[in-house]
Design an enzyme around this catalytic site. Sequence first.
Site, PDB file in Angstrom:
ATOM      1  N   TRP A  24       0.864  -1.187   0.000  1.00  0.00           N
ATOM      2  CA  TRP A  24       0.000   0.000   0.000  1.00  0.00           C
ATOM      3  C   TRP A  24       0.896   1.232   0.000  1.00  0.00           C
ATOM      4  CZ3 TRP A  24      -1.964   2.643   4.878  1.00  0.00           C
ATOM      5  CH2 TRP A  24      -2.960   3.581   4.583  1.00  0.00           C
ATOM      6  N   ASP A  77      -0.076  -5.530   9.461  1.00  0.00           N
ATOM      7  CA  ASP A  77      -1.087  -4.510   9.207  1.00  0.00           C
ATOM      8  C   ASP A  77      -2.388  -5.235   8.876  1.00  0.00           C
ATOM      9  OD1 ASP A  77      -2.614  -2.363   8.507  1.00  0.00           O
ATOM     10  OD2 ASP A  77      -1.417  -1.752   6.767  1.00  0.00           O
ATOM     11  N   LYS A 107     -12.739  -0.083   7.570  1.00  0.00           N
ATOM     12  CA  LYS A 107     -13.479  -0.859   6.570  1.00  0.00           C
ATOM     13  C   LYS A 107     -14.502  -1.786   7.223  1.00  0.00           C
ATOM     14  CE  LYS A 107     -10.425   1.156   4.355  1.00  0.00           C
ATOM     15  NZ  LYS A 107      -9.434   1.248   3.338  1.00  0.00           N
TER      16      LYS A 107
HETATM   17  N1  PLP Z   1      -3.390  -0.365   5.855  1.00  0.00           N
HETATM   18  C1  PLP Z   1      -3.843  -0.623   4.627  1.00  0.00           C
HETATM   19  C2  PLP Z   1      -3.205  -1.721   3.850  1.00  0.00           C
HETATM   20  C3  PLP Z   1      -4.884   0.109   4.093  1.00  0.00           C
HETATM   21  O1  PLP Z   1      -5.319  -0.162   2.863  1.00  0.00           O
HETATM   22  C4  PLP Z   1      -5.464   1.158   4.858  1.00  0.00           C
HETATM   23  C5  PLP Z   1      -6.523   1.986   4.293  1.00  0.00           C
HETATM   24  O2  PLP Z   1      -6.801   2.041   3.146  1.00  0.00           O
HETATM   25  C6  PLP Z   1      -4.952   1.373   6.147  1.00  0.00           C
HETATM   26  C7  PLP Z   1      -3.917   0.603   6.611  1.00  0.00           C
HETATM   27  C8  PLP Z   1      -5.412   2.446   7.084  1.00  0.00           C
HETATM   28  O3  PLP Z   1      -6.686   2.845   7.062  1.00  0.00           O
HETATM   29  P1  PLP Z   1      -7.277   3.918   8.076  1.00  0.00           P
HETATM   30  O4  PLP Z   1      -6.187   4.813   8.535  1.00  0.00           O
HETATM   31  O5  PLP Z   1      -8.306   4.608   7.286  1.00  0.00           O
HETATM   32  O6  PLP Z   1      -7.844   3.123   9.220  1.00  0.00           O
END
Ligand code: PLP
Length: 398
Positions: A130, A211, A246
């Site tokens: 990511w 993660d 999510k």
């Molecule tokens: N890690 C991954 C792989 C993600 O795709 C995302 C969000 O798209 C996140 C972490 C963190 O999401 P958030 O900060 O919105 O909880």
Amino acid sequence: MFERLNPLSADPILGLMAAHRTDPNPRKIDLGVGVYKDEQGNTAVMRAVKAAEARLLQNQTTKTYVSPAGSAAFNERVADLVLGTTLRHTLGDRRTTFQTPGGCGGLRLAAEFIQKVKPGSKILVSDPTWANHIPLLGEAGLQIETYPYYDHNNHGIRFDAMMEQISTAGAGDLVLLHGCCHNPCGADLNQAQWQAVAELAQRKGFTPFIDLAYQGLGDGLADDSFGVRLLAETLPELIVVSSCSKNFGLYRERTGSLTVIADSSNAARAATSQISATARGIYSMPPDHGASVVAEILADTELNQDWELELTEVRERINNLRSALVVELNKQGLDRDFSFIEQEKGMFSFLGLSAGQVHTLINDYSIYLVDSSRINIAGINSSNIEYLAQSIAAVLKS
Ligand code: PLP
């Protein structure tokens, strides 16, 4: 002081969103941004979230400060969700959990904490990973290296190459793993592969950092944390960041967690005080609303059941769309095997198109996706799937 500052180029996903918004083509499809969408294209507030919010509004008596670690109730419930109740008990005082401002906040808090423990620590991340992992971890000072992960030709994991590369990590190094629903490729480690990673970590002494941003969107809440639980059970140290963006649909409420498992309760106690001080020095305390909602849902049998039911609907919709897209693509008479889309998990998969082909999809067909050809499966619905498959086929045949 700002005269010499140069503007940065716009985030490509935000650019895509804006272009999609202003595109007058009624057949336009947005497969870019990574949020869940229902059949109508909406990212609705989940039923259990609405109900928990109503209760909070009714019952909350104060808005006073909580603490840098956030809500204790949230932290214990989320640790149960991520680790399972039995393992949480088994780990006892070797575990510490912090409420964080989303998964991003958890990733950054972990990185800042690691930077205190061992400045400039090496962290290996999957290639690809990511995109936001790089600034979240790297700007804290960690040294980022990559390990091979996704094979774009065979649409599978390059597991041997991955293992070879991460075996170069040793004590004091970290290896970032996606707990489930890999973003961007959707290809997850199977149970035997998690086992092999656990054995390698044991042998080499590196610290895995998982993660877990999509728990419940792949195979189910427990199945999606198989890797987390296995590593937590077998290794002396583990870092886990989870997100409620999510699986609870709480994106803008910035709700997530950081769990650190240390090899002794003394080390975990020291980690707790260090992480507290780190959070205090960045944002002081995490925002409360989303965490209160999650704690309310997880503590209440009825709300919990309804949340799990709706999450199951979300997961099944994604998995059904994966199968349906493969069926539609197979109807197009292309000399390509798309079955990998059905085997991959979560919201994302690469279509396997070149950047040029992606641009043709955008410009000629109003189908918006990022250059890598990563698509958000949840952007598909029963009324656009045929047009999508036909458009992909037209681009591949041209
Ligand atoms: N890690 C991954 C792989 C993600 O795709 C995302 C969000 O798209 C996140 C972490 C963190 O999401 P958030 O900060 O919105 O909880």
